[in-house]
Write an enzyme that holds these catalytic residues in place. Structure first.
Site, PDB file in Angstrom:
ATOM      1  N   PHE A  12       0.807  -1.219   0.000  1.00 48.90           N
ATOM      2  CA  PHE A  12       0.000   0.000   0.000  1.00 48.90           C
ATOM      3  C   PHE A  12       0.847   1.280   0.000  1.00 48.90           C
ATOM      4  O   PHE A  12       0.924   1.991  -1.011  1.00 48.90           O
ATOM      5  CB  PHE A  12      -0.937  -0.048   1.218  1.00 48.90           C
ATOM      6  N   ALA A  82       8.695  -3.004   3.956  1.00 50.97           N
ATOM      7  CA  ALA A  82       8.284  -4.406   4.053  1.00 50.97           C
ATOM      8  C   ALA A  82       7.890  -4.748   5.486  1.00 50.97           C
ATOM      9  O   ALA A  82       8.683  -4.571   6.413  1.00 50.97           O
ATOM     10  CB  ALA A  82       9.419  -5.316   3.594  1.00 50.97           C
ATOM     11  N   ALA A  83       6.665  -5.224   5.653  1.00 49.52           N
ATOM     12  CA  ALA A  83       6.182  -5.564   6.996  1.00 49.52           C
ATOM     13  C   ALA A  83       4.870  -6.310   6.895  1.00 49.52           C
ATOM     14  O   ALA A  83       4.101  -6.135   5.951  1.00 49.52           O
ATOM     15  CB  ALA A  83       5.989  -4.301   7.833  1.00 49.52           C
ATOM     16  N   THR A 125       5.633   2.531  13.057  1.00 52.59           N
ATOM     17  CA  THR A 125       4.208   2.820  13.255  1.00 52.59           C
ATOM     18  C   THR A 125       3.996   3.546  14.576  1.00 52.59           C
ATOM     19  O   THR A 125       4.778   3.366  15.526  1.00 52.59           O
ATOM     20  CB  THR A 125       3.374   1.523  13.261  1.00 52.59           C
ATOM     21  N   ASP A 126       2.933   4.334  14.647  1.00 49.87           N
ATOM     22  CA  ASP A 126       2.590   4.998  15.909  1.00 49.87           C
ATOM     23  C   ASP A 126       2.057   4.017  16.944  1.00 49.87           C
ATOM     24  O   ASP A 126       1.973   4.332  18.138  1.00 49.87           O
ATOM     25  CB  ASP A 126       1.577   6.121  15.673  1.00 49.87           C
ATOM     26  N   GLU A 127       1.710   2.803  16.511  1.00 46.75           N
ATOM     27  CA  GLU A 127       1.101   1.843  17.427  1.00 46.75           C
ATOM     28  C   GLU A 127       2.079   1.306  18.470  1.00 46.75           C
ATOM     29  O   GLU A 127       1.662   0.708  19.467  1.00 46.75           O
ATOM     30  CB  GLU A 127       0.466   0.699  16.639  1.00 46.75           C
ATOM     31  N   TYR A 149       1.551  -7.477  16.461  1.00 46.69           N
ATOM     32  CA  TYR A 149       2.000  -6.570  15.401  1.00 46.69           C
ATOM     33  C   TYR A 149       2.819  -5.420  15.967  1.00 46.69           C
ATOM     34  O   TYR A 149       3.973  -5.190  15.582  1.00 46.69           O
ATOM     35  CB  TYR A 149       0.813  -6.026  14.606  1.00 46.69           C
ATOM     36  N   LYS A 153       6.927  -4.521  15.676  1.00 46.06           N
ATOM     37  CA  LYS A 153       7.454  -3.255  15.153  1.00 46.06           C
ATOM     38  C   LYS A 153       8.308  -2.536  16.197  1.00 46.06           C
ATOM     39  O   LYS A 153       9.345  -1.944  15.867  1.00 46.06           O
ATOM     40  CB  LYS A 153       6.315  -2.363  14.685  1.00 46.06           C
TER      41      LYS A 153
END
Length: 337
Positions: A12, A82-83, A125-127, A149, A153
């Site tokens: 994406f 890539a993830a 990522t902000d997560e 996930y 990360k």
């Protein structure tokens, strides 16, 4: 000529970024290295596949072959998109997330050092900050991941930062908020909701949909990433947010209003909330704004209309090719029994 190597470029954000680079630079070459998992689609780049500045190689960043590709290509800048990224899938298949997101990040770092790549930009990522309600967090906030996930990360970030300190890895880390827009595989809230409604199926809502997320259109994210490529400083971490925050229910409501002019309550299917679902995300992106200036240009309603229109006009991307129920978490999943 600047040589870019993009991992995960058939996905994406990666595919949108490749398209953005090619639109901004004449004297460049882009090598797209992608494993082509279920979410990787070369059709995302069919409008540039004949461009002599673009090339694709199928490869998993975990494999030794990746090092050979980098050695032969000799990129100036490597961006690691890539993830494995979907939380529900991480609950169902945690091992693949550790392999891709952690072992893959290690192999990227190892390969960058071995081949003297000038800059490696890792897309995080902000997560990884965990659940944030109220005041937004800066880049030095503690990491408090809650899903396989986000934990994978966060692990990658810590590993890469250790390489920065120990081996002087030429590293920049970017932590974007939730992206939405064209070419997103229909498993995330916005893309899945649009595709389900276009298929006359109800949207899926975890719990009551009160969780707050920060949203940015993928074209604005790419604009910011390009600014980091040009002005980012080695050794820095940049939050890439928008300040645009809505609950999941708010987003579904706006999607329906943009598609139908009203909300159809009977087209919202509530399922049990996923385990450990973060209540909110909110990141402070002032450091990035100070570096490159304002980069958010697309209001949420306009961005949703653009996204809906793209999915309506591009059924090839989703219709008949995917099971849009396949990746939704259920309480019967193996790791929850």
């Amino acid at each position: 000529m600047v040589k870019y190597l993009i991992t995960g470029g058939a996905g994406f954000i990666g595919s949108n970024f490749i398209r953005y680079i090619l639109s901004k630079e004449r004297d460049c070459h882009v090598l797209n290295v992608d494993k082509l998992t279920y979410a990787g689609n070369l059709g995302n780049l069919r409008d540039v596949e004949q461009d002599d500045r673009y090339e694709f190689v199928k490869c998993d960043i975990v494999d030794d072959e990746f090092g050979k590709i980098v050695k032969e290509y000799r990129p100036d800048i490597l961006l690691n998109f890539a993830a494995a990224t979907h939380i529900d899938r991480s609950i169902r298949y945690p091992k693949e997330f550790v392999l891709t997101d952690v072992v893959g990040a290690f192999n990227v770092a190892y390969t960058v050092l071995k081949n003297n790549v000038k800059v490696a930009i890792h897309i995080s990522t902000d997560e990884i900050y965990g659940s944030i309600i109220g005041k937004s967090v800066k880049e030095d906030a503690k990491l408090d991941p809650t899903s396989p996930y986000s934990a994978s990360k966060a692990s990658a970030d810590l590993l890469l930062l250790s390489y920065l300190k120990t081996y002087k890895l030429p590293l920049i880390i970017v932590r974007p908020c939730n992206n939405y827009g064209r070419n997103q595989y229909p498993e995330k809230l916005v893309s899945l909701s649009i595709v389900r409604l276009l298929s006359d199926k109800p949207v899926i809502l975890h719990g009551e949909g009160k969780e707050i997320r920060e949203w940015i259109h993928v074209s604005d994210c790419c604009r910011a990433l390009y600014g980091i490529v040009k002005k980012g400083r080695i050794g820095e971490i940049y939050n890439l947010g928008s300040g645009i925050r809505f609950t999941n229910m708010n987003m579904i409501t706006m999607i329906m209003e943009e598609m139908f002019g009203r909300v159809y309550v009977n087209m919202i299917k509530k399922i049990p909330n996923r385990p450990g679902n973060d209540k909110g995300y909110a990141i402070d992106s002032s450091k990035l704004v100070s570096l490159i200036g304002d980069y958010v240009t697309i209001p949420i309603r306009q961005g949703l209309r653009m996204t809906i229109d793209w999915y309506r006009e591009n059924e090839w991307f989703w219709k008949g090719k995917i099971d849009i129920d396949a990746n939704i978490y259920t309480e019967n999943d193996e790791y929850l029994r």
